[in-house]
Design a protein around this motif. Structure first.
Motif, short mmCIF file in Angstrom:
data_model
loop_
_atom_site.label_atom_id
_atom_site.label_comp_id
_atom_site.label_asym_id
_atom_site.label_seq_id
_atom_site.Cartn_x
_atom_site.Cartn_y
_atom_site.Cartn_z
N THR A 130 17.86 -1.71 -9.29
CA THR A 130 17.72 -2.14 -7.90
C THR A 130 17.09 -1.08 -6.99
O THR A 130 17.02 -1.27 -5.79
N SER A 131 16.63 0.04 -7.56
CA SER A 131 16.10 1.13 -6.73
C SER A 131 14.68 1.51 -7.16
O SER A 131 14.37 1.58 -8.35
N PHE A 132 13.86 1.77 -6.14
CA PHE A 132 12.47 2.14 -6.37
C PHE A 132 12.09 3.28 -5.43
O PHE A 132 12.59 3.38 -4.32
N GLU A 133 11.20 4.15 -5.90
CA GLU A 133 10.67 5.25 -5.09
C GLU A 133 9.15 5.17 -5.11
O GLU A 133 8.56 4.82 -6.12
N ALA A 134 8.54 5.52 -3.99
CA ALA A 134 7.07 5.52 -3.90
C ALA A 134 6.60 6.82 -3.28
O ALA A 134 7.28 7.39 -2.42
N LYS A 135 5.44 7.30 -3.74
CA LYS A 135 4.82 8.50 -3.19
C LYS A 135 3.33 8.27 -3.07
O LYS A 135 2.70 7.72 -3.97
N ILE A 136 2.78 8.69 -1.94
CA ILE A 136 1.34 8.63 -1.72
C ILE A 136 0.91 9.99 -1.16
O ILE A 136 1.52 10.50 -0.23
N ARG A 137 -0.15 10.56 -1.73
CA ARG A 137 -0.71 11.81 -1.23
C ARG A 137 -2.23 11.68 -1.14
O ARG A 137 -2.87 11.27 -2.10
N VAL A 138 -2.76 11.96 0.04
CA VAL A 138 -4.20 11.90 0.26
C VAL A 138 -4.68 13.19 0.90
O VAL A 138 -3.89 13.93 1.51
N ASN A 139 -5.95 13.46 0.75
CA ASN A 139 -6.64 14.51 1.49
C ASN A 139 -7.75 13.82 2.25
O ASN A 139 -8.46 12.99 1.69
N THR A 160 13.73 2.51 -1.74
CA THR A 160 14.45 1.32 -1.32
C THR A 160 15.44 0.94 -2.42
O THR A 160 15.19 1.17 -3.59
N THR A 161 16.55 0.39 -1.99
CA THR A 161 17.52 -0.20 -2.90
C THR A 161 17.70 -1.62 -2.44
O THR A 161 18.13 -1.87 -1.31
N ASN A 166 9.20 -8.44 -6.96
CA ASN A 166 7.90 -7.85 -6.64
C ASN A 166 7.73 -7.58 -5.16
O ASN A 166 7.09 -6.61 -4.77
N SER A 167 8.27 -8.42 -4.31
CA SER A 167 8.08 -8.21 -2.88
C SER A 167 8.74 -6.91 -2.42
O SER A 167 8.25 -6.27 -1.50
N ALA A 168 9.81 -6.49 -3.07
CA ALA A 168 10.46 -5.22 -2.71
C ALA A 168 9.53 -4.05 -3.01
O ALA A 168 9.38 -3.13 -2.20
#
Length: 194
Positions: A130-139, A160-161, A166-168
């Motif tokens: 039930t838990s997801f993590e996201a990371k975004i890094r840009v220059n 998020t938990t 898919n919508s989560a």
């Protein structure tokens, strides 16, 4: 008595299959980010050409890992998703924004400023059912006709938990992208309006 146990076992198995089927699939849509409010550009507003960012990730087809070591993937163009979100946000801030696929097209349009950059990291991980993590890094790099004005990295992370679907995952990625786009918009707006 044994029929009740057999029925209970089959019921539990059916429930487990049902719950596991509700989880997110491996294919994730990248939802367009629409600004909450926008300002119409004036005829004298600065022109900014946003060049499609370069996707520098090692595996551009992957968005991250599931717990079972399979990959989250997308049919959408990740670099286009990030770049258009930035262009849309700048446009909503009152700038005259154009979007181009390469720097030479941007230069031919002779805008006041050119914004381009790279995506160095964009991933989502399933950390539990039930838990997801996201990371975004840009220059990103902002230049006027004479020189580079700003060169800056930005990173955002979110988690998020929630009930797994898919919508989560899609919402988490959109929120994480917003945490990149908003500070970039503020910084560029400060520089360009002076």
């Amino acid at each position: 008595m044994t029929y009740k146990r057999i029925f209970l076992v089959f019921s539990l198995l059916a429930l487990l299959l049902l719950v596991s089927a509700c989880g997110p699939s491996n294919t994730v849509r990248l939802l367009p980010m629409k600004p909450a409010a926008s300002v119409l550009p004036t005829p004298s507003a600065s022109t900014i050409a946003v060049v499609k960012f370069t996707d520098k990730r090692v595996d551009t087809s992957s968005l991250g890992l599931r717990r079972d070591k399979s990959y989250f993937t997308t049919m959408d163009d990740t670099a286009d998703w990030v770049s258009r979100a930035i262009a849309d946000r700048l446009s909503a801030s009152g700038f005259q924004v154009s979007y181009t696929m390469n720097a030479s097209s941007a230069k031919r349009a002779a805008p006041d400023y050119i914004l381009n950059g790279s995506i160095d990291q964009l991933e989502v991980r399933e950390t539990s059912a039930t838990s997801f993590e996201a990371k975004i890094r840009v220059n990103y790099v902002l230049a006027n006709k004479d020189k580079v004005i700003l060169r800056q990295p930005l990173m955002a992370a979110g988690s998020t938990t929630t009930f797994p679907n898919n919508s989560a995952v899609e919402k988490l990625l959109a929120e994480t992208l917003k945490d990149i786009v908003e500070p970039m918009n503020e910084k560029i707006s400060t520089i360009v309006q002076h």
